[in-house]
Design a protein around this motif. Structure first.
Motif, mmCIF file in Angstrom:
data_model
loop_
_atom_site.group_PDB
_atom_site.id
_atom_site.type_symbol
_atom_site.label_atom_id
_atom_site.label_comp_id
_atom_site.label_asym_id
_atom_site.label_seq_id
_atom_site.Cartn_x
_atom_site.Cartn_y
_atom_site.Cartn_z
ATOM 1 N N ILE A 153 5.338 36.780 115.459
ATOM 2 C CA ILE A 153 5.776 37.562 116.625
ATOM 3 C C ILE A 153 7.028 36.957 117.244
ATOM 4 O O ILE A 153 7.981 37.666 117.566
ATOM 5 N N GLU A 154 7.057 35.647 117.381
ATOM 6 C CA GLU A 154 8.222 34.990 117.973
ATOM 7 C C GLU A 154 9.449 35.080 117.071
ATOM 8 O O GLU A 154 10.564 35.308 117.536
ATOM 9 N N LEU A 162 10.123 37.436 114.948
ATOM 10 C CA LEU A 162 10.596 38.815 114.997
ATOM 11 C C LEU A 162 11.243 39.166 116.339
ATOM 12 O O LEU A 162 11.865 40.213 116.476
ATOM 13 N N ILE A 209 9.740 39.801 119.126
ATOM 14 C CA ILE A 209 8.969 40.809 119.853
ATOM 15 C C ILE A 209 8.455 40.171 121.137
ATOM 16 O O ILE A 209 7.658 39.240 121.110
ATOM 17 N N HIS A 210 8.923 40.672 122.262
ATOM 18 C CA HIS A 210 8.554 40.084 123.544
ATOM 19 C C HIS A 210 7.465 40.882 124.252
ATOM 20 O O HIS A 210 7.005 40.494 125.316
ATOM 21 N N HIS A 211 7.031 41.975 123.653
ATOM 22 C CA HIS A 211 6.005 42.825 124.234
ATOM 23 C C HIS A 211 4.676 42.080 124.408
ATOM 24 O O HIS A 211 3.898 42.372 125.308
#
Length: 108
Positions: A87-88, A90, A92-94
């Motif tokens: 996630i980090e 990529l 993606i902060h969602h």
């Protein structure tokens, strides 16, 4: 970097034994004495440093499982770390709030 924060690179320390600064790695040790909840990494850390907390964790694993040792204990930790790394990476902060909730679990 692997000497200062929990990262999936730490799962390769067994192969990198000769360049790892083991005393610095021990600073990342969890309260149960393990290194990333991995009996294998913890065993190498113990062999390189003689750390008593590492030995205590390994003794607990042997007593608990008797005839084998899982590659991870607790078992789901590696999946959590890989998911957060992905996630980090990529960007993606969602899921930032969800990751913050997991941080105490992962970083002890």
């Amino acid at each position: 970097m692997m000497h200062s924060v929990h990262t999936t690179l730490l799962y390769s320390v067994e192969a990198l034994q000769e360049i790892v600064q083991w005393k610095r790695i021990l600073k990342l040790q969890s309260p149960d004495g393990s290194s990333l909840s991995s009996p294998a990494i913890t065993a190498v850390a113990y062999m390189k440093t003689g750390d008593s907390k590492s030995l205590e964790y390994l003794t607990n694993i042997v007593q608990r499982f008797r005839d084998h040792a899982p590659s991870q204990y607790p078992i789901d930790l590696v999946e959590r770390i890989w998911a957060i790394d992905t996630i980090e990476i990529l960007g993606i902060h969602h899921f930032k709030q969800d990751i913050n909730l997991l941080d105490p679990i992962l970083l002890y």
